[in-house]
Design an enzyme around this catalytic site. Structure first.
Site, PDB file in Angstrom:
ATOM      1  N   HIS A 182       0.854  -1.183   0.000  1.00  0.00           N
ATOM      2  CA  HIS A 182       0.000   0.000   0.000  1.00  0.00           C
ATOM      3  C   HIS A 182       0.892   1.235   0.000  1.00  0.00           C
ATOM      4  O   HIS A 182       1.408   1.631   1.042  1.00  0.00           O
ATOM      5  CB  HIS A 182      -0.930  -0.032   1.210  1.00  0.00           C
ATOM      6  CG  HIS A 182      -2.120  -0.927   0.995  1.00  0.00           C
ATOM      7  ND1 HIS A 182      -2.000  -2.275   0.729  1.00  0.00           N
ATOM      8  CD2 HIS A 182      -3.457  -0.657   0.947  1.00  0.00           C
ATOM      9  CE1 HIS A 182      -3.203  -2.806   0.560  1.00  0.00           C
ATOM     10  NE2 HIS A 182      -4.102  -1.847   0.689  1.00  0.00           N
ATOM     11  N   GLY A 199     -11.128   1.216   6.694  1.00  0.00           N
ATOM     12  CA  GLY A 199     -10.345   0.498   5.683  1.00  0.00           C
ATOM     13  C   GLY A 199      -9.648   1.427   4.692  1.00  0.00           C
ATOM     14  O   GLY A 199      -9.899   2.648   4.655  1.00  0.00           O
ATOM     15  N   HIS A 200      -8.808   0.843   3.872  1.00  0.00           N
ATOM     16  CA  HIS A 200      -8.025   1.599   2.883  1.00  0.00           C
ATOM     17  C   HIS A 200      -8.924   2.351   1.909  1.00  0.00           C
ATOM     18  O   HIS A 200      -9.945   1.852   1.472  1.00  0.00           O
ATOM     19  CB  HIS A 200      -7.052   0.700   2.122  1.00  0.00           C
ATOM     20  CG  HIS A 200      -7.609  -0.563   1.560  1.00  0.00           C
ATOM     21  ND1 HIS A 200      -6.819  -1.525   0.977  1.00  0.00           N
ATOM     22  CD2 HIS A 200      -8.872  -1.047   1.507  1.00  0.00           C
ATOM     23  CE1 HIS A 200      -7.574  -2.515   0.574  1.00  0.00           C
ATOM     24  NE2 HIS A 200      -8.817  -2.268   0.885  1.00  0.00           N
ATOM     25  N   ASN A 201      -8.489   3.571   1.612  1.00  0.00           N
ATOM     26  CA  ASN A 201      -9.152   4.405   0.617  1.00  0.00           C
ATOM     27  C   ASN A 201     -10.557   4.878   1.001  1.00  0.00           C
ATOM     28  O   ASN A 201     -11.310   5.350   0.136  1.00  0.00           O
ATOM     29  CB  ASN A 201      -9.220   3.690  -0.753  1.00  0.00           C
ATOM     30  CG  ASN A 201      -7.843   3.503  -1.364  1.00  0.00           C
ATOM     31  OD1 ASN A 201      -7.108   2.599  -0.964  1.00  0.00           O
ATOM     32  ND2 ASN A 201      -7.465   4.375  -2.282  1.00  0.00           N
ATOM     33  N   SER A 217     -12.743   1.786   0.690  1.00  0.00           N
ATOM     34  CA  SER A 217     -13.377   2.653  -0.312  1.00  0.00           C
ATOM     35  C   SER A 217     -14.824   2.999   0.002  1.00  0.00           C
ATOM     36  O   SER A 217     -15.613   3.275  -0.895  1.00  0.00           O
ATOM     37  CB  SER A 217     -13.291   2.020  -1.717  1.00  0.00           C
ATOM     38  OG  SER A 217     -11.945   1.818  -2.081  1.00  0.00           O
TER      39      SER A 217
END
Lengths: 314, 314, 314
Positions: free
Chosen positions: C184, C225-227, C245
């Protein structure tokens, strides 16, 4: 002590009368040297002993005679703003901590000023003990545990790694402009023989204390909100979340991933099954489950019925 | 080694025969130098090789001939009391840790006595590595990770910040007097190529080990209870909770906020949808969801049906 | 910059043309110096400006003229493998951190190289600030908070103890051989006046950033979470999990233990009741609950109906 006049100036309102204010407190706990706030007309307002009460205009006449009504546009917001003024310094340079006999305080431990550690405690690397903390005898504090200022801990307690005791409760006065922090000037008290797992979070109280009574055991990753009271010998299984001001009696069992919504009480001996979501006070010592909460046997019946209905139609 | 006579005195009971006891263990794992306990008459009791077994009076005659039956009022409580006597010292001063080649051990890292770190490891500030820990090659331990005594870790593992590996499992012998701690004298073993997120908690076993096999990946804030076994290449998404003695096969996927109740097994290749609550063993490699657990397609049908029923009536 | 030829050799494939690749990026964000990957034929692929795109054979002809199609067996796996090559060094020895005026940096704090801390910040014992981190003015970082490399933080933020900002998102390219880590290489950005509770985990983005906008407040044990993108002035209550996301508008409230599945958006002003599981995008500013998500009033009606059905039949 702060002058009410100064507090009113801070809120940019008129001050009828100047009195000395010692602290902020809830309507029911406030002494006649303390300031409180009210959001509705209820018994707590009618019976308060507070020196003064922040209220909106409509509530003004319900403030009892012995208290001074301080009229503001938004009483919760005014209270939140003032809470910052009553917050203690995060870090002080008062007296050194006092450590009892036969303790093992490992390197890289922070012991805050004015703290008192009992005898035969083990405090492991990276643990942080804030200011004015009191820890009893024979406690084990595992690495990287963080104990915020003013926490009180009894004897024979075990705190597993990376747990956090006494961080600020999640409370804000919200408006369309955003969320104003309510400074949490209360603390956490943990009695004797309590064991707390890893990565547990126990929030400090707005006023007064969040309380964990003797003999209770708390598993990993549990959240305990501000002003909760956990009775004696409770068992709180992993990933459970107790919302603010939940009150558990003695020997209550909360199953894994269970929860409470706040401002409710659970009677001695109740068992909440895994994932049970306690959405109202429970006044009988039974086994409950589901969400909204019901008796566990009713929940099981409901699931069986649901399965039948679904297969009928498919 | 402890004398059975001494253990019986500690429990304030008579001792028929004095033998040397090496450790406590489960009925199925105990060797003929170990002590176990039984709560019911089952195959594990019938087949145990334990030197002696703690039982209540009613079970006495079911203890096999090769084992000594030790009759107590409450076998689990007796076992819990003895578990304390077999717990190792939390901190020892034995040999210094051994660190391999080309490691980067940052400041403020604790390396416990007797621990062995492989080559090319990075261990970041504030990480705590307990006594007798073994870490393989090329591992990255992020800041403030806490690894309890006796943990074994393979090669190429990554542990993200503030995770806790090997803290005590949540086990007590409970009575109306309260909860007596069961000391967890087992450990955690993590094989190669395992990545563990932040604030994950993996508990050590009562006996033997909690095991995470090669290639498994565990997301943030996951709870893995004592004596779980996670197979190869499993994916455990955030906030999942695995209760004690859950056994996952290979390539099992647990969706976010899913869970297992304990003492069950999940077959290779099973997929548990987000929030699925695995309430029984799953013996077919399918996709499951809901709570109680069912096939995911059944759960979806149930939700559709429920929606229909609700709108019909409103 | 890396030569495409080198990257192709790493993947053990032929390279038609050698160009310089600056970074990996998503199809929609990639510049004409960046490499991307596509898993299906869609508008993002048709409109990408990427210098080159990893695709399987069937997608080759859908890569736009301005981009070079790089055919591989498994585009996600190829991307995962390359992501490792573009990952920055975990620890660098560049410039010392710069600390503003009137800060209180307690002992045992790590300040990574190239980091910049604003004025009047308090950073407490055991906190870890990685490389290239930027922190604004008047921030309070409680003990043992871990802030990974490249994180950007605004002014007046409060981070409670043991939270982790910027750890790797949970992303792998999976095959029957196992799970290959997607490095990441994005970061986390947190704007002004954000308060984050204890043991909160906020993952860094794959590309670009995970974003928490001004004024949002996040309770203990929350997973982001990521993004993800959290709008202004959101309230995220304890133990909530936002999958990758998820995009929240302004003034969204997520109740305790609620969740989102990923790649969806929630409109400004939405309220998600406790335990609500947001399983699709919410395009109207209403109150929702249940799982799958529905209007909260519908969920309440459904629960009432279910109770009736169950008691009818029993």
């Amino acid at each position: 002590m702060k002058d009410l006049k100064f507090l009113c100036e801070y809120l940019e309102i008129e001050c009828e009368k100047n009195i000395a204010i010692k602290a902020l407190n809830s309507l029911s706990l406030a002494s006649n040297e303390e300031l409180s706030f009210a959001l509705k007309n209820n018994d707590e307002l009618a019976n308060t002993k507070a020196a003064a009460v922040l209220v909106n205009k409509a509530l003004k006449d319900y403030v009892p005679k012995n208290s001074l009504a301080i009229v503001v546009d938004d009483a919760k917001l005014a209270f939140a703003k003032l809470s910052k003024l009553f917050a203690k310094e995060l870090l002080s340079n008062a007296k050194n901590a006092i450590v009892g006999k036969n303790c093992n305080i490992m390197p890289n431990v922070h012991l805050g000023s004015n703290s008192v550690i009992g005898d035969e405690c083990i405090i492991m690397s990276g643990a942080f003990v804030g200011d004015n903390v009191k820890i009893g005898n024979k406690c084990i504090i595992y690495p990287n545990v963080v104990i915020y200022n003013d926490t009180k801990i009894g004897n024979n307690c075990i705190f597993h790694a990376n747990s956090v005791i006494g961080s600020d409760g999640f409370g804000y006065a919200s408006s369309i402009k955003g969320h104003t922090k309510i400074y949490h000037n209360g603390f956490v008290e943990i009695e004797d023989n309590v064991e707390i797992g890893s990565c547990v979070c126990i929030d400090r109280a707005v006023f007064d204390k969040t309380l964990i009574k003797s003999g209770s055991k708390i598993d990993n990753l549990v959240q305990i909100g501000h002003n909760c009271e956990i009775g004696n010998n409770c068992i709180i299984v992993s990933q459970t979340g107790l919302a603010g001001s939940s009150k558990l009696g003695s020997f209550v069992i909360m199953g894994g991933q269970s929860a409470t919504s706040g401002h409710l009480s659970i009677k001695d001996g109740c068992i909440i099954a895994a994932r049970g979501g306690v959405s109202k006070s429970l006044t009988e010592s039974k086994t409950y489950g589901g969400f909204p909460i019901m008796e566990q046997k009713e929940w099981l019946r409901m699931q069986a019925k649901l399965k039948r209905i679904t297969s009928d139609e498919s």
